[in-house]
Design an enzyme around this catalytic site. Structure first.
Site, PDB file in Angstrom:
ATOM      1  N   PHE A  54       0.859  -1.168   0.000  1.00  0.00           N
ATOM      2  CA  PHE A  54       0.000   0.000   0.000  1.00  0.00           C
ATOM      3  C   PHE A  54       0.906   1.233   0.000  1.00  0.00           C
ATOM      4  O   PHE A  54       1.829   1.324   0.810  1.00  0.00           O
ATOM      5  CB  PHE A  54      -0.860  -0.042   1.266  1.00  0.00           C
ATOM      6  CG  PHE A  54      -2.000   0.921   1.281  1.00  0.00           C
ATOM      7  CD1 PHE A  54      -3.178   0.618   0.628  1.00  0.00           C
ATOM      8  CD2 PHE A  54      -1.897   2.123   1.951  1.00  0.00           C
ATOM      9  CE1 PHE A  54      -4.240   1.510   0.652  1.00  0.00           C
ATOM     10  CE2 PHE A  54      -2.960   3.017   1.979  1.00  0.00           C
ATOM     11  CZ  PHE A  54      -4.127   2.705   1.323  1.00  0.00           C
ATOM     12  N   ASP A 108       3.261  -5.547   7.952  1.00  0.00           N
ATOM     13  CA  ASP A 108       2.041  -4.746   7.940  1.00  0.00           C
ATOM     14  C   ASP A 108       0.865  -5.710   7.837  1.00  0.00           C
ATOM     15  O   ASP A 108       0.771  -6.489   6.881  1.00  0.00           O
ATOM     16  CB  ASP A 108       2.062  -3.768   6.754  1.00  0.00           C
ATOM     17  CG  ASP A 108       0.863  -2.832   6.780  1.00  0.00           C
ATOM     18  OD1 ASP A 108      -0.226  -3.285   7.182  1.00  0.00           O
ATOM     19  OD2 ASP A 108       1.016  -1.664   6.388  1.00  0.00           O
ATOM     20  N   TYR A 156      -9.733  -0.580  11.291  1.00  0.00           N
ATOM     21  CA  TYR A 156     -11.029  -0.211  10.689  1.00  0.00           C
ATOM     22  C   TYR A 156     -11.409  -1.088   9.514  1.00  0.00           C
ATOM     23  O   TYR A 156     -12.472  -0.931   8.945  1.00  0.00           O
ATOM     24  CB  TYR A 156     -11.044   1.266  10.275  1.00  0.00           C
ATOM     25  CG  TYR A 156      -9.871   1.724   9.434  1.00  0.00           C
ATOM     26  CD1 TYR A 156      -9.769   1.367   8.097  1.00  0.00           C
ATOM     27  CD2 TYR A 156      -8.865   2.506   9.981  1.00  0.00           C
ATOM     28  CE1 TYR A 156      -8.697   1.773   7.329  1.00  0.00           C
ATOM     29  CE2 TYR A 156      -7.783   2.925   9.229  1.00  0.00           C
ATOM     30  CZ  TYR A 156      -7.697   2.554   7.898  1.00  0.00           C
ATOM     31  OH  TYR A 156      -6.635   2.953   7.148  1.00  0.00           O
ATOM     32  N   LYS A 157     -10.543  -2.028   9.111  1.00  0.00           N
ATOM     33  CA  LYS A 157     -10.884  -2.927   8.006  1.00  0.00           C
ATOM     34  C   LYS A 157     -11.627  -4.138   8.579  1.00  0.00           C
ATOM     35  O   LYS A 157     -12.725  -3.984   9.094  1.00  0.00           O
ATOM     36  CB  LYS A 157      -9.622  -3.270   7.225  1.00  0.00           C
ATOM     37  CG  LYS A 157      -9.080  -2.025   6.483  1.00  0.00           C
ATOM     38  CD  LYS A 157      -7.757  -2.232   5.806  1.00  0.00           C
ATOM     39  CE  LYS A 157      -7.333  -0.918   5.131  1.00  0.00           C
ATOM     40  NZ  LYS A 157      -5.907  -0.867   4.807  1.00  0.00           N
ATOM     41  N   ARG A 169     -12.119  -5.177  -6.479  1.00  0.00           N
ATOM     42  CA  ARG A 169     -11.844  -5.909  -5.235  1.00  0.00           C
ATOM     43  C   ARG A 169     -13.145  -6.284  -4.532  1.00  0.00           C
ATOM     44  O   ARG A 169     -14.062  -5.470  -4.438  1.00  0.00           O
ATOM     45  CB  ARG A 169     -11.036  -5.045  -4.250  1.00  0.00           C
ATOM     46  CG  ARG A 169      -9.678  -4.627  -4.727  1.00  0.00           C
ATOM     47  CD  ARG A 169      -8.825  -4.122  -3.565  1.00  0.00           C
ATOM     48  NE  ARG A 169      -9.481  -3.102  -2.743  1.00  0.00           N
ATOM     49  CZ  ARG A 169      -8.952  -2.590  -1.637  1.00  0.00           C
ATOM     50  NH1 ARG A 169      -7.778  -3.024  -1.197  1.00  0.00           N
ATOM     51  NH2 ARG A 169      -9.597  -1.654  -0.960  1.00  0.00           N
TER      52      ARG A 169
END
Ligand SMILES: *Cc1c(COP(=O)(O)O)cnc(C)c1O
Length: 410
Positions: free
Chosen positions: A126, A197, A220-221, A369
């Site tokens: 990312f 990560d 938050y995912k 996605r």
């Protein structure tokens, strides 16, 4: 058909996690396959935030820092989150953001490896991870970034100049999952420190950080902590006495309320906290951790594998003529909890799909996605999403001009 809708409904009825869905708020008529970007709210999240405002803030005012445990939230919440990533108590601090946590972990790693001037970073990562390393290397001066792509070329990039390696366990575009143990071992054999990560791993399956030197991730995912909920940083116990992050704020001080003129690091993981925690965001995150404490992570993984496998089979069968290309690994062992397909008109295809109630997202240049958050996605959802995607492609709904203009957040 690979599987019928009735069979999917039967799988839902037999799903050991089926009741967990009721613990989340999901709008009617929405198939929400974006839990890998922003998880759905736990039903108790709003009440938890309200309680924090009304009873803690409103009732106790500044006293709540003591009586409601606000000051220790980064550590108490870290201890609650730790089992989800295979860590123990006193090894995880929650707060700030993932990007800031990367500053903490990488700067601490560099200090633990003085004389080594290279940070290995992942071009498939990312982008913020790479941006942060770039800013750090520039600010500290004298550091070099060595880019690899995923684990490709990693062995060749390692040398006695490398201080640390920062990789994502799961690729945010393709959902490909690294086998972390051999990678961590390879890095450590070269004398470097391994920083994982876990943004796309935590909450997707049982993570095992126990061999890593450091790890970071967001909440938050898949963890459903809420928009902007605080991130986490893990520090292996063997480094805790020596490791020092460059962000030296007062909450990481050995005696924050002594107000000494100089910085002295607190013992243990507390030195990886910086300053005043975002108390309101901790409230919704802790509401979500109440749910996580009750679920079996083996069941989460089994359902994730089944959901994503069924979705791949159905999409490949139904959408075969329309130029979709599977970008995720076919082997479920090598996948996180996300399925990605490439399509040259991916952006308008996704917009047309969202228009029909199936929410996935799009990542440049051409990636569709679909995240499968096993706590609230049903097998029937996977089925319906594949059927509606096939319709959008077959009837070319995506050619409708209004689907072409890019929104700010894709
Ligand atoms: C989502 C994500 C981030 C987000 O970083 P923030 O600082 O929370 O905005 C960072 N890294 C990876 C790999 C991610 O998936």
């Amino acid at each position: 058909m690979a599987i019928s809708r009735a069979e999917c409904v039967a799988l839902d009825a037999a799903d050991p996690l089926k009741d967990v869905r009721d613990e989340f708020v999901l709008p009617d008529g929405t198939i929400y396959l974006v839990g890998n970007s922003l998880g759905a709210p736990p039903r108790t999240a709003a009440a938890a935030v309200t309680r924090t405002v009304e009873q803690e803030w409103g009732g106790r005012l500044v006293g709540a820092w003591n009586t409601s445990g606000w000051f220790d939230l980064p550590l108490t919440t870290g201890d609650r989150l730790a089992p989800l990533i295979g860590a123990g108590p006193g090894q995880v601090a929650v707060g700030d953001t993932t990007s800031i946590s990367i500053v903490k972990a990488v700067s601490a790693a560099l200090r633990l490896r003085p004389g080594r001037r290279v940070v290995v970073s992942d071009l498939a990562n990312f982008p913020t991870d790479r941006y942060v390393v770039e800013g750090l290397a520039e600010a500290l001066g004298g550091y070099e970034i060595r880019d690899v792509t995923g684990v490709d070329g990693l062995a060749g990039a390692l040398s006695d100049e490398v201080a640390c390696v920062l990789l994502s366990e799961v690729d945010y575009r393709t959902g490909a999952r690294h086998d972390t143990a051999p990678v961590t071992a390879l890095v450590q054999e070269a004398g470097a420190l391994m920083i994982w990560d876990l943004c796309h791993s935590a909450g997707a399956y049982q993570v095992d950080v126990s061999a890593a030197d450091f790890a970071v991730g967001c909440t938050y995912k898949y963890l459903n902590g809420g928009p902007g909920s605080p991130a986490f940083v893990y520090v292996h116990p063997r480094h805790q006495a020596e490791a020092r992050p460059m962000l030296t704020g007062w909450h990481g001080h050995a005696a924050p309320f002594a107000f000494e003129p100089g910085f002295r690091p607190a013992d243990g993981i507390r030195r990886f906290t910086v300053s005043t925690p975002h108390v309101m965001s901790f409230a919704s995150l802790n509401a979500s951790l109440d749910i996580w404490e009750r679920v079996d992570l083996a069941a989460v993984r089994a359902k994730s594998v089944a959901l994503s496998s069924i979705f791949i089979e159905l999409v490949e069968e139904l959408c075969a003529p329309y130029g979709l290309e599977l970008l995720s690994p076919r082997d479920p062992e090598r996948r996180g909890s996300q399925v990605s397909f490439g399509h040259p008109d991916g952006y308008p295809v996704m917009r047309a799909l969202i228009d029909r109630g199936v929410h996935g997202d799009f990542r440049a240049p051409d990636v569709l996605r679909f995240g499968f958050a096993p706590l609230y996605i049903r097998f029937a959802d996977a089925y319906d999403a594949a059927v509606i995607l096939a319709e959008v492609l077959e009837k070319e709904h995506w050619r409708d001009g209004r689907h072409g203009d890019r929104l700010t957040v894709t």
